[in-house]
Design a protein around this motif. Structure first.
Motif, PDB file in Angstrom:
ATOM      1  N   ARG A  43       0.826  -1.214   0.000  1.00 50.81           N
ATOM      2  CA  ARG A  43       0.000   0.000   0.000  1.00 50.81           C
ATOM      3  C   ARG A  43       0.862   1.266   0.000  1.00 50.81           C
ATOM      4  N   ASN A  44       1.983   1.221   0.726  1.00 49.97           N
ATOM      5  CA  ASN A  44       2.845   2.397   0.820  1.00 49.97           C
ATOM      6  C   ASN A  44       3.669   2.643  -0.438  1.00 49.97           C
ATOM      7  N   ASN A  45       4.069   1.555  -1.104  1.00 48.97           N
ATOM      8  CA  ASN A  45       5.002   1.708  -2.227  1.00 48.97           C
ATOM      9  C   ASN A  45       4.339   1.802  -3.587  1.00 48.97           C
ATOM     10  N   ILE A  46       3.091   1.375  -3.674  1.00 52.07           N
ATOM     11  CA  ILE A  46       2.434   1.359  -4.977  1.00 52.07           C
ATOM     12  C   ILE A  46       2.143   2.780  -5.437  1.00 52.07           C
ATOM     13  N   GLN A  47       2.450   3.011  -6.702  1.00 52.16           N
ATOM     14  CA  GLN A  47       2.171   4.312  -7.292  1.00 52.16           C
ATOM     15  C   GLN A  47       1.760   4.103  -8.755  1.00 52.16           C
ATOM     16  N   TYR A  48       1.379   5.169  -9.403  1.00 49.96           N
ATOM     17  CA  TYR A  48       1.040   5.068 -10.819  1.00 49.96           C
ATOM     18  C   TYR A  48       2.307   5.195 -11.653  1.00 49.96           C
ATOM     19  N   SER A 107       7.597   1.122  -8.916  1.00 51.89           N
ATOM     20  CA  SER A 107       8.700   2.005  -9.301  1.00 51.89           C
ATOM     21  C   SER A 107       8.131   3.110 -10.191  1.00 51.89           C
ATOM     22  N   GLU A 108       8.974   4.033 -10.613  1.00 45.39           N
ATOM     23  CA  GLU A 108       8.478   5.188 -11.360  1.00 45.39           C
ATOM     24  C   GLU A 108       7.829   4.780 -12.690  1.00 45.39           C
ATOM     25  N   VAL A 109       8.464   3.787 -13.330  1.00 46.01           N
ATOM     26  CA  VAL A 109       7.977   3.307 -14.625  1.00 46.01           C
ATOM     27  C   VAL A 109       7.629   1.821 -14.488  1.00 46.01           C
ATOM     28  N   CYS A 110       6.472   1.418 -15.015  1.00 44.12           N
ATOM     29  CA  CYS A 110       6.060   0.017 -14.878  1.00 44.12           C
ATOM     30  C   CYS A 110       6.898  -0.876 -15.806  1.00 44.12           C
ATOM     31  N   TYR A 145      -5.505  -8.398 -20.657  1.00 44.29           N
ATOM     32  CA  TYR A 145      -4.893  -8.356 -21.992  1.00 44.29           C
ATOM     33  C   TYR A 145      -3.462  -8.864 -21.961  1.00 44.29           C
ATOM     34  N   GLU A 146      -2.742  -8.585 -20.903  1.00 48.98           N
ATOM     35  CA  GLU A 146      -1.366  -9.077 -20.784  1.00 48.98           C
ATOM     36  C   GLU A 146      -1.343 -10.591 -20.766  1.00 48.98           C
ATOM     37  N   LYS A 147      -2.384 -11.182 -20.156  1.00 48.51           N
ATOM     38  CA  LYS A 147      -2.429 -12.645 -20.044  1.00 48.51           C
ATOM     39  C   LYS A 147      -2.522 -13.323 -21.408  1.00 48.51           C
ATOM     40  N   THR A 148      -3.065 -12.607 -22.407  1.00 49.65           N
ATOM     41  CA  THR A 148      -3.151 -13.212 -23.733  1.00 49.65           C
ATOM     42  C   THR A 148      -1.734 -13.346 -24.318  1.00 49.65           C
ATOM     43  N   GLY A 149      -0.809 -12.524 -23.867  1.00 52.96           N
ATOM     44  CA  GLY A 149       0.576 -12.597 -24.327  1.00 52.96           C
ATOM     45  C   GLY A 149       0.757 -12.183 -25.773  1.00 52.96           C
ATOM     46  N   LYS A 150      -0.290 -11.614 -26.393  1.00 48.46           N
ATOM     47  CA  LYS A 150      -0.224 -11.325 -27.823  1.00 48.46           C
ATOM     48  C   LYS A 150      -0.149  -9.838 -28.145  1.00 48.46           C
ATOM     49  N   PHE A 151      -0.394  -9.001 -27.153  1.00 50.02           N
ATOM     50  CA  PHE A 151      -0.365  -7.566 -27.419  1.00 50.02           C
ATOM     51  C   PHE A 151       1.042  -7.042 -27.162  1.00 50.02           C
ATOM     52  N   GLU A 152       1.627  -6.445 -28.185  1.00 51.59           N
ATOM     53  CA  GLU A 152       3.025  -6.020 -28.061  1.00 51.59           C
ATOM     54  C   GLU A 152       3.192  -4.526 -27.838  1.00 51.59           C
ATOM     55  N   GLY A 153       2.076  -3.816 -27.842  1.00 51.59           N
ATOM     56  CA  GLY A 153       2.139  -2.374 -27.619  1.00 51.59           C
ATOM     57  C   GLY A 153       2.205  -2.047 -26.138  1.00 51.59           C
ATOM     58  N   VAL A 154       1.850  -0.817 -25.809  1.00 54.22           N
ATOM     59  CA  VAL A 154       1.813  -0.402 -24.414  1.00 54.22           C
ATOM     60  C   VAL A 154       0.373   0.005 -24.067  1.00 54.22           C
ATOM     61  N   TYR A 155       0.152   0.391 -22.826  1.00 48.22           N
ATOM     62  CA  TYR A 155      -1.210   0.675 -22.372  1.00 48.22           C
ATOM     63  C   TYR A 155      -1.368   2.112 -21.890  1.00 48.22           C
ATOM     64  N   HIS A 156      -2.632   2.473 -21.687  1.00 51.17           N
ATOM     65  CA  HIS A 156      -2.936   3.675 -20.921  1.00 51.17           C
ATOM     66  C   HIS A 156      -4.135   3.339 -20.040  1.00 51.17           C
ATOM     67  N   VAL A 157      -3.954   3.480 -18.731  1.00 50.98           N
ATOM     68  CA  VAL A 157      -5.022   3.126 -17.791  1.00 50.98           C
ATOM     69  C   VAL A 157      -5.792   4.380 -17.389  1.00 50.98           C
ATOM     70  N   LEU A 158      -7.087   4.392 -17.673  1.00 50.98           N
ATOM     71  CA  LEU A 158      -7.909   5.577 -17.403  1.00 50.98           C
ATOM     72  C   LEU A 158      -8.307   5.703 -15.929  1.00 50.98           C
ATOM     73  N   HIS A 159      -8.356   4.581 -15.238  1.00 50.81           N
ATOM     74  CA  HIS A 159      -8.849   4.536 -13.857  1.00 50.81           C
ATOM     75  C   HIS A 159     -10.284   5.033 -13.781  1.00 50.81           C
ATOM     76  N   GLY A 160     -11.099   4.433 -14.621  1.00 54.20           N
ATOM     77  CA  GLY A 160     -12.522   4.752 -14.586  1.00 54.20           C
ATOM     78  C   GLY A 160     -13.079   4.923 -15.984  1.00 54.20           C
ATOM     79  N   ALA A 161     -14.345   5.269 -16.047  1.00 55.50           N
ATOM     80  CA  ALA A 161     -15.007   5.531 -17.318  1.00 55.50           C
ATOM     81  C   ALA A 161     -15.976   6.682 -17.095  1.00 55.50           C
ATOM     82  N   ILE A 162     -16.250   7.390 -18.187  1.00 58.81           N
ATOM     83  CA  ILE A 162     -17.172   8.526 -18.074  1.00 58.81           C
ATOM     84  C   ILE A 162     -18.575   8.019 -17.766  1.00 58.81           C
ATOM     85  N   SER A 163     -19.181   8.565 -16.734  1.00 59.64           N
ATOM     86  CA  SER A 163     -20.537   8.161 -16.364  1.00 59.64           C
ATOM     87  C   SER A 163     -21.318   9.365 -15.868  1.00 59.64           C
TER      88      SER A 163
END
Ligand code: ZN
Length: 198
Positions: free
Chosen positions: A52-57, A67-70, A95-113
């Protein structure tokens, strides 16, 4: 009269407050913990506090990391010009579990509602637009197929369109209202491969 002493009762209540843990499971877990060797309980408690203390975005994709970069953004073998936009770290993990996506991600942390009063400023959307100022070939929108997920996808595609960057949406192989993390890898892969340009 209370069945258990207040400390045990407190532990049960704390556990019951976790998602997916009902009163019965909470009680079972509480007694399991009470019967664990003391050093194991200390280890568990320490892990909870440390995480809990060390986790960051991640400063690039907003995935959770210690760490600073995932590890994904830090991987030079990934294609940093293809960004898949997901609602939360659980979807990223799916998606990572599929092992087939070679790009990178962007996590929104939610959706517009609009119903829940969550607007574009409440999710990591500004941060996505900043990333798009670098060399990006494609943005794949992999938000859920719920009303919120679709609203978010439409909003993002409208934002990105003027930049000339290719925007695509994962195929509708994903059942409507389906939460990405519960969908099997084959379905996810099919959704990714069958993505359509918006
Ligand atoms: Zn990252």
């Amino acid at each position: 009269m209370e069945t258990f002493s207040s400390q045990i009762q407190k532990l049960i209540e704390e556990l019951a407050a976790l998602p997916g843990i009902g009163a019965k499971s909470a009680q079972r877990l509480a007694f399991y913990i009470i019967n664990m060797p003391k050093e194991n309980v200390t280890k568990l408690a320490d892990t909870l506090v440390t995480v809990r203390n060390n986790i960051q975005y991640c400063k690039h994709c907003y995935n959770l990391t210690d760490s600073e970069v995932c590890p994904i953004c830090g991987n030079g073998k990934r294609n940093h010009r293809v960004i898949m936009v997901v609602e939360n770290p659980r979807d990223l993990a799916a998606y990572e579990k599929t092992g087939k996506f070679e790009g990178v991600y962007h996590v929104l942390h939610g959706a517009i509602s609009p119903m829940l009063g969550i607007g574009p400023a409440d999710i990591k959307l500004k941060e996505l637009m900043v990333r798009l100022q670098e060399d990006v070939d494609e943005v794949i929108i992999a938000t859920n197929s719920s009303l919120e997920g679709e609203t978010t996808a439409m909003y993002i595609s409208k934002l990105i369109k003027p930049t000339g960057i290719k925007v695509s949406r994962i195929a509708s192989g994903v059942p409507v209202g389906g939460d990405l993390e519960y969908i099997d890898e084959v379905t996810l892969l099919r959704a990714l491969e069958g993505r359509v340009e918006l």
